[in-house]
Scaffold this motif. Structure first.
Motif, PDB file in Angstrom:
ATOM      1  N   PRO A 114      48.397  44.888  28.927  1.00 23.16           N
ATOM      2  CA  PRO A 114      47.175  44.379  29.544  1.00 23.16           C
ATOM      3  C   PRO A 114      47.136  44.734  31.031  1.00 23.16           C
ATOM      4  O   PRO A 114      48.176  44.691  31.704  1.00 23.16           O
ATOM      5  CB  PRO A 114      47.278  42.860  29.344  1.00 23.16           C
ATOM      6  N   PRO A 115      45.975  45.082  31.564  1.00 27.40           N
ATOM      7  CA  PRO A 115      45.890  45.431  32.989  1.00 27.40           C
ATOM      8  C   PRO A 115      46.357  44.318  33.921  1.00 27.40           C
ATOM      9  O   PRO A 115      46.811  44.596  35.036  1.00 27.40           O
ATOM     10  CB  PRO A 115      44.405  45.735  33.186  1.00 27.40           C
ATOM     11  N   GLY A 140      45.157  55.397  40.744  1.00 27.85           N
ATOM     12  CA  GLY A 140      45.149  54.573  41.936  1.00 27.85           C
ATOM     13  C   GLY A 140      43.792  53.937  42.149  1.00 27.85           C
ATOM     14  O   GLY A 140      42.953  53.856  41.242  1.00 27.85           O
ATOM     15  N   SER A 141      43.539  53.482  43.365  1.00 26.85           N
ATOM     16  CA  SER A 141      42.275  52.816  43.676  1.00 26.85           C
ATOM     17  C   SER A 141      41.083  53.756  43.480  1.00 26.85           C
ATOM     18  O   SER A 141      41.159  54.949  43.783  1.00 26.85           O
ATOM     19  CB  SER A 141      42.284  52.337  45.129  1.00 26.85           C
ATOM     20  N   HIS A 142      39.975  53.197  42.991  1.00 26.00           N
ATOM     21  CA  HIS A 142      38.758  54.005  42.857  1.00 26.00           C
ATOM     22  C   HIS A 142      37.759  53.693  43.981  1.00 26.00           C
ATOM     23  O   HIS A 142      36.562  53.904  43.827  1.00 26.00           O
ATOM     24  CB  HIS A 142      38.110  53.818  41.479  1.00 26.00           C
ATOM     25  N   ARG A 143      38.290  53.258  45.119  1.00 29.53           N
ATOM     26  CA  ARG A 143      37.417  52.871  46.238  1.00 29.53           C
ATOM     27  C   ARG A 143      37.690  53.705  47.496  1.00 29.53           C
ATOM     28  O   ARG A 143      37.605  53.214  48.611  1.00 29.53           O
ATOM     29  CB  ARG A 143      37.569  51.382  46.527  1.00 29.53           C
ATOM     30  N   HIS A 144      38.014  54.989  47.296  1.00 26.85           N
ATOM     31  CA  HIS A 144      38.271  55.871  48.434  1.00 26.85           C
ATOM     32  C   HIS A 144      36.998  56.595  48.879  1.00 26.85           C
ATOM     33  O   HIS A 144      36.397  57.356  48.113  1.00 26.85           O
ATOM     34  CB  HIS A 144      39.312  56.924  48.060  1.00 26.85           C
ATOM     35  N   GLY A 145      36.583  56.388  50.105  1.00 28.38           N
ATOM     36  CA  GLY A 145      35.565  57.211  50.739  1.00 28.38           C
ATOM     37  C   GLY A 145      34.182  57.171  50.120  1.00 28.38           C
ATOM     38  O   GLY A 145      33.831  56.278  49.353  1.00 28.38           O
ATOM     39  N   GLU A 146      33.400  58.187  50.447  1.00 28.61           N
ATOM     40  CA  GLU A 146      31.984  58.214  50.072  1.00 28.61           C
ATOM     41  C   GLU A 146      31.771  58.336  48.573  1.00 28.61           C
ATOM     42  O   GLU A 146      30.713  57.977  48.059  1.00 28.61           O
ATOM     43  CB  GLU A 146      31.282  59.378  50.783  1.00 28.61           C
ATOM     44  N   ASP A 154      38.207  49.825  52.776  1.00 31.05           N
ATOM     45  CA  ASP A 154      39.190  50.303  53.743  1.00 31.05           C
ATOM     46  C   ASP A 154      40.627  50.009  53.319  1.00 31.05           C
ATOM     47  O   ASP A 154      41.567  50.610  53.858  1.00 31.05           O
ATOM     48  CB  ASP A 154      38.931  49.671  55.114  1.00 31.05           C
ATOM     49  N   ARG A 155      40.808  49.112  52.359  1.00 33.58           N
ATOM     50  CA  ARG A 155      42.163  48.778  51.917  1.00 33.58           C
ATOM     51  C   ARG A 155      42.705  49.790  50.914  1.00 33.58           C
ATOM     52  O   ARG A 155      43.905  49.784  50.599  1.00 33.58           O
ATOM     53  CB  ARG A 155      42.167  47.383  51.284  1.00 33.58           C
ATOM     54  N   ALA A 156      41.838  50.660  50.387  1.00 29.92           N
ATOM     55  CA  ALA A 156      42.271  51.609  49.354  1.00 29.92           C
ATOM     56  C   ALA A 156      43.328  52.575  49.889  1.00 29.92           C
ATOM     57  O   ALA A 156      44.334  52.845  49.226  1.00 29.92           O
ATOM     58  CB  ALA A 156      41.068  52.384  48.819  1.00 29.92           C
ATOM     59  N   GLU A 157      43.098  53.102  51.092  1.00 28.63           N
ATOM     60  CA  GLU A 157      44.039  54.088  51.629  1.00 28.63           C
ATOM     61  C   GLU A 157      45.426  53.495  51.856  1.00 28.63           C
ATOM     62  O   GLU A 157      46.423  54.075  51.403  1.00 28.63           O
ATOM     63  CB  GLU A 157      43.492  54.694  52.914  1.00 28.63           C
ATOM     64  N   PRO A 158      45.565  52.341  52.549  1.00 28.61           N
ATOM     65  CA  PRO A 158      46.912  51.798  52.717  1.00 28.61           C
ATOM     66  C   PRO A 158      47.568  51.391  51.400  1.00 28.61           C
ATOM     67  O   PRO A 158      48.790  51.506  51.250  1.00 28.61           O
ATOM     68  CB  PRO A 158      46.719  50.599  53.651  1.00 28.61           C
ATOM     69  N   PHE A 159      46.762  50.932  50.431  1.00 29.67           N
ATOM     70  CA  PHE A 159      47.348  50.582  49.137  1.00 29.67           C
ATOM     71  C   PHE A 159      47.954  51.814  48.481  1.00 29.67           C
ATOM     72  O   PHE A 159      49.118  51.794  48.039  1.00 29.67           O
ATOM     73  CB  PHE A 159      46.286  49.966  48.222  1.00 29.67           C
ATOM     74  N   ASP A 160      47.193  52.897  48.394  1.00 28.55           N
ATOM     75  CA  ASP A 160      47.721  54.091  47.742  1.00 28.55           C
ATOM     76  C   ASP A 160      48.795  54.765  48.586  1.00 28.55           C
ATOM     77  O   ASP A 160      49.684  55.434  48.030  1.00 28.55           O
ATOM     78  CB  ASP A 160      46.586  55.054  47.389  1.00 28.55           C
ATOM     79  N   GLU A 185      41.306  44.262  42.692  1.00 30.05           N
ATOM     80  CA  GLU A 185      40.130  44.352  43.550  1.00 30.05           C
ATOM     81  C   GLU A 185      39.810  45.800  43.912  1.00 30.05           C
ATOM     82  O   GLU A 185      38.636  46.163  44.074  1.00 30.05           O
ATOM     83  CB  GLU A 185      40.357  43.543  44.828  1.00 30.05           C
ATOM     84  N   LEU A 186      40.846  46.627  44.009  1.00 32.63           N
ATOM     85  CA  LEU A 186      40.662  48.025  44.396  1.00 32.63           C
ATOM     86  C   LEU A 186      40.487  48.951  43.195  1.00 32.63           C
ATOM     87  O   LEU A 186      40.324  50.157  43.363  1.00 32.63           O
ATOM     88  CB  LEU A 186      41.857  48.490  45.227  1.00 32.63           C
ATOM     89  N   GLY A 187      40.518  48.387  41.981  1.00 31.48           N
ATOM     90  CA  GLY A 187      40.348  49.200  40.785  1.00 31.48           C
ATOM     91  C   GLY A 187      41.523  50.123  40.513  1.00 31.48           C
ATOM     92  O   GLY A 187      41.342  51.189  39.905  1.00 31.48           O
ATOM     93  N   ALA A 188      42.710  49.735  40.948  1.00 33.19           N
ATOM     94  CA  ALA A 188      43.907  50.556  40.751  1.00 33.19           C
ATOM     95  C   ALA A 188      44.509  50.257  39.390  1.00 33.19           C
ATOM     96  O   ALA A 188      45.368  49.387  39.231  1.00 33.19           O
ATOM     97  CB  ALA A 188      44.926  50.304  41.854  1.00 33.19           C
ATOM     98  N   ALA A 189      44.073  51.005  38.379  1.00 36.26           N
ATOM     99  CA  ALA A 189      44.460  50.729  36.996  1.00 36.26           C
ATOM    100  C   ALA A 189      45.925  51.012  36.720  1.00 36.26           C
ATOM    101  O   ALA A 189      46.457  50.568  35.701  1.00 36.26           O
ATOM    102  CB  ALA A 189      43.595  51.563  36.050  1.00 36.26           C
TER     103      ALA A 189
END
Length: 226
Positions: A114-115, A140-146, A154-160, A185-189
């Motif tokens: 389970p996720p 990884g996170s699906h919240r990077h950039g445009e 903005d938390r996606a980059e430090p998380f990955d 929250e960042l969609g990092a499956a």
């Protein structure tokens, strides 16, 4: 005992037939994943795999399926001469089967978790996995950039960056330290699968690691050896 690990993402774009005219744009990620998978196949032809999926916990093996649900009927199998067909194989299992075939491996046994599996349970599963070669699938996170899915964060980059650093240094404690709530929250499956890896016994070193986020989603590729 597991002695070689390949970490890869599992986006549909790895399959050329699914991306139409964007094959060139997706080639770098595809090449990196296939190189890691071929490294794994050179170590052992029978793989164990782990990934997160809402259908977990369950184990899939010796079945065939297709990417038809993603737009094109590209058949795959989790083993040579698979004995049955499952019409709706989850995406991580489809990608595991596709990588198996293209890397020349014989079989892959896919553990789906389970996720939201808690860190301690992920680590416990890692300690129990068998086989010699482990394929770890997760984005990884699906919240990077445009190009972020939904909105950029903005938390996606430090998380990955934290994930990449842990993979580069084969730092299992760094993987255990990933925050499940933040990952969600960042969609990092990939969080749960990476933390399963953190529980696999062994003294590890990384022989290859790279990270990219060309389409707003973080893609980690790494190879560890004992």
């Amino acid at each position: 005992m597991i002695s070689r690990v390949a970490v890869v993402p599992h986006p549909p774009l790895l399959v050329p037939e699914l991306v139409g005219g964007a094959v060139a744009e997706t080639q770098a990620v595809r090449d990196a994943c296939l190189a890691a998978a071929r490294d794994l196949a050179a170590h052992d032809l029978d793989w164990t795999a782990v990934a997160a999926d809402p259908s977990g916990p369950r184990v899939l093996e010796n079945v065939a399926g297709s990417f038809l649900g993603f737009g094109v009927d590209v058949p795959v199998a989790l083993a040579e001469g698979a004995s049955s067909v499952e019409p709706a194989l989850p995406l991580p299992a489809l990608v595991a089967g596709w990588l198996r075939e293209h890397a020349g491996a014989r079989s892959v046994r896919v553990h789906l978790v389970p996720p939201d599996l808690p860190t301690a349970e992920c680590v416990a599963l890692g300690a129990e996995l068998g086989g010699r070669a482990l394929l770890v699938l997760g984005d990884g996170s699906h919240r990077h950039g445009e190009q972020a899915v939904g909105r950029a964060d903005d938390r996606a980059e430090p998380f990955d960056d934290q994930v990449h650093k842990a993979l580069v240094t084969a730092d299992v404690e760094g993987l255990k330290a990933l925050d499940p709530g933040l990952a969600d929250e960042l969609g990092a499956a990939g969080r749960a699968a990476w933390q399963v890896l953190a529980g696999v016994p062994g003294a590890w070193r990384c022989t290859r690691a790279e990270f990219s986020a060309p389409f707003g989603v973080g893609y980690h590729v790494a190879v560890w050896e004992a």
